[in-house]
Design a protein around this motif. Sequence first.
Motif, PDB file in Angstrom:
ATOM      1  N   VAL A  94       0.938  -1.274   0.044  1.00  0.00           N
ATOM      2  CA  VAL A  94       0.055  -0.290  -0.149  1.00  0.00           C
ATOM      3  C   VAL A  94       0.917   1.247  -0.116  1.00  0.00           C
ATOM      4  O   VAL A  94       0.515   2.129  -0.595  1.00  0.00           O
ATOM      5  N   LEU A  95       1.925   1.084   0.749  1.00  0.00           N
ATOM      6  CA  LEU A  95       3.076   2.311   0.835  1.00  0.00           C
ATOM      7  C   LEU A  95       3.500   2.674  -0.741  1.00  0.00           C
ATOM      8  O   LEU A  95       3.454   3.714  -1.117  1.00  0.00           O
ATOM      9  N   MET A  96       3.676   1.364  -1.432  1.00  0.00           N
ATOM     10  CA  MET A  96       4.208   1.591  -2.828  1.00  0.00           C
ATOM     11  C   MET A  96       3.041   2.293  -3.651  1.00  0.00           C
ATOM     12  O   MET A  96       3.345   2.932  -4.333  1.00  0.00           O
ATOM     13  N   MET A  97       1.758   1.675  -3.560  1.00  0.00           N
ATOM     14  CA  MET A  97       0.846   2.300  -4.330  1.00  0.00           C
ATOM     15  C   MET A  97       0.561   3.619  -4.005  1.00  0.00           C
ATOM     16  O   MET A  97       0.421   4.596  -4.987  1.00  0.00           O
ATOM     17  N   SER A  98       0.791   4.081  -2.978  1.00  0.00           N
ATOM     18  CA  SER A  98       0.757   5.629  -2.477  1.00  0.00           C
ATOM     19  C   SER A  98       1.748   6.241  -3.030  1.00  0.00           C
ATOM     20  O   SER A  98       1.548   7.468  -3.450  1.00  0.00           O
ATOM     21  N   ALA A  99       2.835   5.819  -2.951  1.00  0.00           N
ATOM     22  CA  ALA A  99       4.068   6.489  -3.663  1.00  0.00           C
ATOM     23  C   ALA A  99       3.675   6.826  -5.158  1.00  0.00           C
ATOM     24  O   ALA A  99       4.097   7.698  -5.717  1.00  0.00           O
ATOM     25  N   LEU A 129      -7.550   4.119   2.867  1.00  0.00           N
ATOM     26  CA  LEU A 129      -8.649   3.226   2.367  1.00  0.00           C
ATOM     27  C   LEU A 129      -8.149   1.784   1.986  1.00  0.00           C
ATOM     28  O   LEU A 129      -8.772   0.849   2.276  1.00  0.00           O
ATOM     29  N   TYR A 130      -6.709   1.808   1.311  1.00  0.00           N
ATOM     30  CA  TYR A 130      -6.293   0.578   1.349  1.00  0.00           C
ATOM     31  C   TYR A 130      -5.532  -0.161   2.101  1.00  0.00           C
ATOM     32  O   TYR A 130      -5.247  -1.420   2.104  1.00  0.00           O
ATOM     33  N   GLY A 131      -4.780   0.722   3.132  1.00  0.00           N
ATOM     34  CA  GLY A 131      -3.940   0.184   4.100  1.00  0.00           C
ATOM     35  C   GLY A 131      -4.275   0.285   5.497  1.00  0.00           C
ATOM     36  O   GLY A 131      -4.542  -0.907   6.051  1.00  0.00           O
ATOM     37  N   LEU A 132      -4.507   1.401   6.201  1.00  0.00           N
ATOM     38  CA  LEU A 132      -4.752   1.425   7.428  1.00  0.00           C
ATOM     39  C   LEU A 132      -6.391   0.813   7.889  1.00  0.00           C
ATOM     40  O   LEU A 132      -6.270   0.053   8.866  1.00  0.00           O
ATOM     41  N   LEU A 133      -7.233   1.284   7.360  1.00  0.00           N
ATOM     42  CA  LEU A 133      -8.657   0.950   7.676  1.00  0.00           C
ATOM     43  C   LEU A 133      -8.740  -0.479   7.457  1.00  0.00           C
ATOM     44  O   LEU A 133      -9.123  -1.422   8.470  1.00  0.00           O
ATOM     45  N   PRO A 134      -8.393  -1.102   6.535  1.00  0.00           N
ATOM     46  CA  PRO A 134      -8.566  -2.744   6.385  1.00  0.00           C
ATOM     47  C   PRO A 134      -7.650  -3.602   7.208  1.00  0.00           C
ATOM     48  O   PRO A 134      -8.073  -4.537   7.909  1.00  0.00           O
ATOM     49  N   MET A 135      -6.276  -3.014   7.367  1.00  0.00           N
ATOM     50  CA  MET A 135      -5.598  -3.598   8.278  1.00  0.00           C
ATOM     51  C   MET A 135      -5.776  -3.702   9.773  1.00  0.00           C
ATOM     52  O   MET A 135      -5.787  -4.541  10.455  1.00  0.00           O
ATOM     53  N   GLY A 136      -6.378  -2.564  10.115  1.00  0.00           N
ATOM     54  CA  GLY A 136      -6.799  -2.243  11.579  1.00  0.00           C
ATOM     55  C   GLY A 136      -8.134  -3.190  11.970  1.00  0.00           C
ATOM     56  O   GLY A 136      -8.066  -3.841  13.018  1.00  0.00           O
ATOM     57  N   ILE A 137      -8.906  -3.331  10.851  1.00  0.00           N
ATOM     58  CA  ILE A 137     -10.245  -4.397  11.225  1.00  0.00           C
ATOM     59  C   ILE A 137      -9.458  -5.772  11.213  1.00  0.00           C
ATOM     60  O   ILE A 137      -9.816  -6.641  12.033  1.00  0.00           O
ATOM     61  N   VAL A 138      -8.716  -6.227  10.137  1.00  0.00           N
ATOM     62  CA  VAL A 138      -8.110  -7.585  10.325  1.00  0.00           C
ATOM     63  C   VAL A 138      -7.249  -7.869  11.405  1.00  0.00           C
ATOM     64  O   VAL A 138      -7.532  -8.950  12.154  1.00  0.00           O
ATOM     65  N   VAL A 166      -5.406   9.184   0.451  1.00  0.00           N
ATOM     66  CA  VAL A 166      -6.799   8.569   0.509  1.00  0.00           C
ATOM     67  C   VAL A 166      -6.324   6.961   0.301  1.00  0.00           C
ATOM     68  O   VAL A 166      -6.998   6.078   0.787  1.00  0.00           O
ATOM     69  N   THR A 167      -5.556   6.823  -0.720  1.00  0.00           N
ATOM     70  CA  THR A 167      -5.088   5.434  -1.028  1.00  0.00           C
ATOM     71  C   THR A 167      -4.477   4.656   0.413  1.00  0.00           C
ATOM     72  O   THR A 167      -4.837   3.613   0.522  1.00  0.00           O
ATOM     73  N   PHE A 168      -3.643   5.542   0.969  1.00  0.00           N
ATOM     74  CA  PHE A 168      -2.916   4.846   2.083  1.00  0.00           C
ATOM     75  C   PHE A 168      -4.021   4.252   3.181  1.00  0.00           C
ATOM     76  O   PHE A 168      -4.002   3.444   3.716  1.00  0.00           O
ATOM     77  N   ASN A 179      -0.633  12.750 -13.115  1.00  0.00           N
ATOM     78  CA  ASN A 179      -1.829  13.128 -13.083  1.00  0.00           C
ATOM     79  C   ASN A 179      -2.551  12.763 -11.537  1.00  0.00           C
ATOM     80  O   ASN A 179      -3.497  12.850 -11.310  1.00  0.00           O
ATOM     81  N   GLY A 180      -1.376  12.369 -10.685  1.00  0.00           N
ATOM     82  CA  GLY A 180      -1.563  11.777  -9.351  1.00  0.00           C
ATOM     83  C   GLY A 180      -1.331  13.057  -8.339  1.00  0.00           C
ATOM     84  O   GLY A 180      -0.949  14.115  -8.863  1.00  0.00           O
ATOM     85  N   THR A 181      -2.317  12.905  -7.240  1.00  0.00           N
ATOM     86  CA  THR A 181      -2.103  14.008  -6.177  1.00  0.00           C
ATOM     87  C   THR A 181      -1.538  13.564  -4.879  1.00  0.00           C
ATOM     88  O   THR A 181      -1.959  12.247  -4.687  1.00  0.00           O
ATOM     89  N   VAL A 182      -1.050  14.353  -4.089  1.00  0.00           N
ATOM     90  CA  VAL A 182      -0.685  13.785  -2.824  1.00  0.00           C
ATOM     91  C   VAL A 182      -1.943  13.519  -1.762  1.00  0.00           C
ATOM     92  O   VAL A 182      -2.066  12.443  -1.112  1.00  0.00           O
ATOM     93  N   LEU A 183      -3.028  14.049  -2.061  1.00  0.00           N
ATOM     94  CA  LEU A 183      -4.466  13.935  -1.427  1.00  0.00           C
ATOM     95  C   LEU A 183      -4.622  12.527  -1.853  1.00  0.00           C
ATOM     96  O   LEU A 183      -5.166  11.752  -1.022  1.00  0.00           O
ATOM     97  N   GLY A 184      -4.583  12.159  -3.169  1.00  0.00           N
ATOM     98  CA  GLY A 184      -4.904  10.719  -3.592  1.00  0.00           C
ATOM     99  C   GLY A 184      -4.106   9.755  -2.863  1.00  0.00           C
ATOM    100  O   GLY A 184      -4.504   8.528  -2.711  1.00  0.00           O
ATOM    101  N   ALA A 185      -2.764  10.044  -2.641  1.00  0.00           N
ATOM    102  CA  ALA A 185      -1.856   9.063  -2.312  1.00  0.00           C
ATOM    103  C   ALA A 185      -2.288   8.849  -0.775  1.00  0.00           C
ATOM    104  O   ALA A 185      -2.397   7.635  -0.090  1.00  0.00           O
TER     105      ALA A 185
END
Length: 101
Positions: free
Chosen positions: A12-17, A36-45, A32-34, A24-30
Amino acid sequence: MYLVVIAWMYVVLMMSAAEATAVNGTVLGAIVTFVLYGLLPMGIVVYIMSTPARKRKIKAREAAEMAAAKTLQPSSIDPDAGGHATGAAENGSVPPVGKEP
């Protein structure tokens, strides 16, 4: 279990980077990616996977409290074994049932 979490967070860190450095990417998108794809699901798991350990810890704490309660109060002594009447009944301040004082 934690090895999978660490590996997924690396992905997820590599996806965010890649999102942050894309043309056409943004830091805000990075961010949000980190999240929604990393912290939230892994916290639940991690929360779900650690449920049995939390239950074992709660049961052990309750067993320790029960053992401590048994050592503090001996079970052979009945708290009402004094045989004394209450203070109100001794001086006659409690009226008999069905009669007024």
